[in-house]
Scaffold this active site. Structure first.
Site, PDB file in Angstrom:
ATOM      1  N   ARG A   1       2.040  -2.978   3.045  1.00 16.96           N
ATOM      2  CA  ARG A   1       1.822  -2.483   4.409  1.00 16.96           C
ATOM      3  C   ARG A   1       0.446  -1.843   4.541  1.00 16.96           C
ATOM      4  O   ARG A   1      -0.225  -1.991   5.553  1.00 16.96           O
ATOM      5  CB  ARG A   1       2.914  -1.485   4.793  1.00 16.96           C
ATOM      6  CG  ARG A   1       4.213  -2.160   5.231  1.00 16.96           C
ATOM      7  CD  ARG A   1       5.315  -1.143   5.478  1.00 16.96           C
ATOM      8  NE  ARG A   1       5.729  -0.504   4.238  1.00 16.96           N
ATOM      9  CZ  ARG A   1       6.025   0.783   4.110  1.00 16.96           C
ATOM     10  NH1 ARG A   1       5.951   1.589   5.149  1.00 16.96           N
ATOM     11  NH2 ARG A   1       6.381   1.279   2.944  1.00 16.96           N
TER      12      ARG A   1
ATOM     13  N   HIS B   1      13.168   3.871  -0.555  1.00 17.71           N
ATOM     14  CA  HIS B   1      11.909   3.203  -0.235  1.00 17.71           C
ATOM     15  C   HIS B   1      12.201   2.174   0.847  1.00 17.71           C
ATOM     16  O   HIS B   1      13.137   1.390   0.709  1.00 17.71           O
ATOM     17  CB  HIS B   1      11.343   2.528  -1.475  1.00 17.71           C
ATOM     18  CG  HIS B   1       9.896   2.171  -1.341  1.00 17.71           C
ATOM     19  ND1 HIS B   1       9.465   1.220  -0.456  1.00 17.71           N
ATOM     20  CD2 HIS B   1       8.793   2.652  -1.952  1.00 17.71           C
ATOM     21  CE1 HIS B   1       8.146   1.123  -0.543  1.00 17.71           C
ATOM     22  NE2 HIS B   1       7.711   1.984  -1.442  1.00 17.71           N
TER      23      HIS B   1
END
Ligand SMILES: Cc1cc2nc3c(=O)[nH]c(=O)nc-3n(C[C@H](O)[C@H](O)[C@H](O)COP(=O)(O)OP(=O)(O)OC[C@H]3O[C@@H](n4cnc5c(N)ncnc54)[C@H](O)[C@@H]3O)c2cc1C
Ligand code: SF4
Ligand code: SF4
Ligand code: FES
Lengths: 214, 549
Positions: free
Chosen positions: B346, B326
């Site tokens: 994000r 990740h």
């Protein structure tokens, strides 16, 4: 733990315990503050206050005297969601003991997620499902509140039911989800996907590159 | 070390630069990479593209397949028990259906097997820790499903296949995307509190590699909210579950079917024999194997036990050569290194920045591309920020979220993240947070068909333990959907199978046979699996530990 250990500073309680040689078989799950497996109570030197923490989210302190609690036994009511009646306070019906709350606030003080536990118990008592659901939303079900409650309420189970009632009966349904399911049953997507499934690698790559992003 | 609002002075200098470029960045648009550019950065910088960290399996049904060395060590290991240690004629639990694993896939399998008409008393779930202690409860960001007007399963299909580098099993992808909307509706009906607008419309956002906004969430506690609800449902159905009792070996019968398992009580060290007409493997992934020494986002019990056990029965593995890192694991402070910073950060507008506050990659590339770009920045172009422990990371400019989406959005929609940093005196609404890739997901796994059946009779599987759904790379939000769809499908298929199956004489001979193959291949006898729990005790302590009672 009844013994003294010297631990490098900055470790979480969980890592410190492992550094000291304890191997977890209980009391550790997610190791990241999401599961509530690592409920811990402690006192600091020369401080009478009993404090609580999640062992995976709290760093060691000098003179910390601690014990990890196994999960507090608690009865969960079994219910069929379809048959609950929110007009007649379903929370109070399933968990009548919430009426015993003496507003001592011990649950709120002990909660490692800093939730207003007493407030959601009170909201449940009033039948304010939405409020109870909202206030209890971040509960990791560690059981510390139930452990401290003089009225023997299992707050986190009450909160769980409040949230389910809220999600199912109080909040409006998503119509577009309903429509998407109906559309799927018409079989159009199945046909479209069948076409995609037989494409050659180059062809599907081309399609992927050209896809619009909205 | 003196900290100013959670950060040392050395890092504060870089934060000032981040603040200076913020206005400019709020207006700019940044392009995504072309497929060629993606390949380039992946080949040069993704940890998974280094051939020397993997090797081919030397025994068993997937002999010759390339897997990470840590996985090879686990698979090419001898069993913890042998035929002579265990009395399998003495049966402790005799059931129609055994479910191994108490995360999302296992819980869904139990519920749907009961709906399919198996008496709950004839089901047994066994799990390593508590019911729910799993990767499923930790998921933050969301669950994908194509249920909005501008979206459709076929569009979702294309995203999944492209994200998976076109290596996915098309049948599995079809099942995944086609069941999506009905799964969301089912969850809603069970009382899951999805993020919604006032009129009930689901609030959905993008994830890395999605072409439509189809990520449904429940704040940044999505996994917890889903699992709490299905666990509650599972308990309401009165399905028995034994906790702290991992399976350590599958049982077979003389007809070549999987027929239950041997369980081990991790506290009393007693074993139990379970005979079952059908078995669902739902043990999740392998984060705690710490592939290439990476920290991980995974829960304590994610040690790939199911892979090792199923393999010995003859189940093939696929796509195990690919590992998901990740992009945004925490890189500071030290105490939470490796823990997940959800992609939703994000998704809501935070940008990845170098030490000078400049953006160097689009925030929402597929995970492997984003990770490779971060590693390039830290170890290729020298744009990383160094922490006091010498770790490198890049900034994630979290204060942008409230600027774009409105004040209070971070605290409301990212309350888990906000709380995690707050515990270390960092306020992510005011200051950016430092991130670096962390080991996150097992892309490959046991081969299944669209009904969750493995190639071995009597053995079904769903969730992270399986391979094929996500090809060589999974997109955010598709794994909660994966466990829901295939947990359900495996539960239904296993129930149908159990209604017809009859079990012959129980045996562990498959284990003996596999051990012989390993011996021939020269695997060292000291290797044992499943691992069950990783070892984190201090070396000092272990060097003086003795086993006397
Ligand atoms: C921090 C984090 C965040 C994530 N965020 C997202 C997200 O936002 N969206 C998304 O789609 N996905 C996300 N994922 C991925 C997703 O959560 C998992 O891939 C998925 O939940 C796996 O479900 P599962 O049921 O297959 O496995 P798990 O949920 O891991 O369950 C496995 C279960 O098996 C048990 N077990 C293991 N070995 C044995 C044994 N030998 N015997 C008995 N039981 C055993 C374990 O204890 C556990 O209960 C995230 C994962 C992590 C770790
Ligand atoms: S409300 Fe109770 S169970 Fe939930 S996190 Fe707080 S103390 Fe733990
Ligand atoms: S601890 Fe129990 S009695 Fe006290 S406020 Fe909380 S719910 Fe009420
Ligand atoms: S181990 Fe899950 S909250 Fe600490």
């Amino acid at each position: 733990m009844g013994k003294e250990y010297r631990i490098p500073s900055g470790l979480t309680l969980m890592k410190a315990m492992e550094y000291a040689g304890y191997r977890y078989t209980r009391g550790a799950g997610c190791r990241a503050g999401f599961c509530g497996a690592c409920a811990t109570i402690y006192r600091l030197k020369d401080d009478y206050k009993l404090k609580s923490a999640l062992a995976c989210q709290t760093t060691v302190d000098d003179g910390m005297y601690l014990v990890q609690l196994p999960f507090t036994p608690a009865n969960k009511k079994k219910y069929d969601m379809e048959n609950l009646n929110i007009a007649h306070n379903a929370l109070l019906k399933e968990y009548p003991e919430i009426a015993r709350c003496i507003s001592c606030n011990s649950c709120t003080k002990v909660c490692p997620q800093e939730l207003k536990v007493m407030d959601y118990v009170q909201a449940s008592l009033r039948g304010d499902i939405e409020k109870a659901a909202d206030l209890s939303f971040d509960c990791v079900q560690c059981g510390l509140c139930a452990f401290r409650c003089p009225a023997e309420i299992t707050q986190y189970h009450v909160g769980q039911l409040a949230r389910r009632l809220n999600g199912k009966f109080v909040t409006p349904k998503a119509l577009h989800t309903e429509e998407a399911v109906v559309k799927l049953n018409s079989g159009v997507s199945k046909q479209e996907i069948s076409k995609l499934k037989v494409l050659k690698l180059d062809e599907i790559k081309e399609l992927y590159k050209k896809r619009s992003i909205e | 070390m003196k900290l100013i609002k959670g950060y040392p002075e050395s890092m504060r200098e870089s934060i000032e630069k981040v603040e200076k470029t913020r206005e400019k960045r709020l207006k700019e648009k940044y392009n995504q990479m072309s497929l060629e550019e993606r390949d380039d950065v992946l080949n040069k910088f993704h940890p998974d593209y280094k051939p020397e960290v993997k090797r081919t399996l030397s025994a068993g049904p997937s002999k010759g397949e390339i897997v990470p060395s840590e996985v090879a060590d686990l698979i090419e290991s001898y069993p913890l028990i042998s035929e002579k240690d265990i009395d399998i004629s003495n049966i402790d639990y005799d059931v129609d259906l055994l479910i191994i694993g108490g995360g999302g896939a296992g819980t869904m399998a139990g519920i749907w097997a009961a709906y399919e008409g198996i008496d709950p008393d004839d089901i047994l779930m066994t799990t390593k820790l508590r019911h729910g202690d799993s990767n499923s409860i930790m998921a933050q960001g969301g669950i994908q499903a194509a249920d909005k007007a501008n979206d459709a399963p076929e569009i979702h299909y294309l995203d999944v296949i492209g994200g998976g580098h076109f290596a996915n099993d098309p049948e599995l992808v079809e099942a995944l995307v086609s069941d999506g909307p009905a799964i969301i509706k089912w969850f809603e009906g069970k009382g899951v509190m999805f993020d919604k607008q006032k009129d009930g419309t689901m609030i959905t956002i993008h994830g890395g590699g999605t072409s439509r906004k189809r990520m449904h969430s429940a704040k940044d506690y999505t996994g917890m909210e889903l699992l709490r609800v299905i666990r509650d449902e599972f308990i309401n159905l009165s399905i028995p579950a034994v906790e702290f009792s991992p399976a350590i070996e599958l049982l077979m019968d003389d007809k070549g079917q999987v027929a239950g398992a041997v369980l081990f009580n991790i506290e009393t060290h007693q074993y139990y024999v379970v005979r079952a007409k059908a078995t669902v493997m739902a043990t999740g992934g392998f984060g705690r194997l710490h592939i290439q020494g990476f920290p991980t986002t995974n829960h304590y019990g994610a040690t790939a036990d199911g892979l090792a056990m199923a393999y010995r029965c003859g189940a093939r593995l696929r796509d195990m050569d690919s590992v998901q890192y990740h992009p945004t694991g925490a890189a500071f402070p030290e105490q939470i290194v490796g823990l997940l910073i959800t992609e939703k950060v994000r998704g809501l507008g935070a940008q990845p920045l170098d030490k000078n506050g400049e953006m160097f990659v689009h925030p929402l590339e597929p995970r492997d591309v984003e990770s490779a770009a971060f590693i390039k920045e830290c170890y290729g172009t020298g744009g990383g920020v160094e922490t006091p422990t010498g770790m490198q990371g890049v900034w994630l400019d979290s204060p942008m979220i409230d600027m774009i989406k409105g004040e209070g959005v971070t605290e409301r929609e990212l309350s888990a993240m906000y709380r995690m940093f707050k515990r270390f005196d960092i306020n992510m609404v005011e200051d950016p947070i430092l991130v670096f890739p962390t080991l996150h997901y097992q892309n490959g796994g046991v081969v299944i068909d669209a009904n969750g059946a493995t190639e071995i009779k009597g053995l079904f599987a769903g969730g992270e333990v399986t391979g094929g759904v996500h090809g060589k790379n999974r997109l955010m939000g598709n794994s909660l959907l994966d466990y829901s769809v295939f947990g359900k499908r495996a539960g239904i298929s296993a129930a149908r199978y159990a209604k017809k199956a009859s079990i012959g004489k129980l045996t562990l001979s498959h284990v003996t046979k596999y051990s012989e193959q390993l011996r021939k291949a020269g695997a060292p006898e000291s290797r044992k699996s499943p691992m069950i729990l990783p070892e984190y005790r201090g070396k000092n302590v272990l060097s003086r530990a003795i086993d006397i009672f």
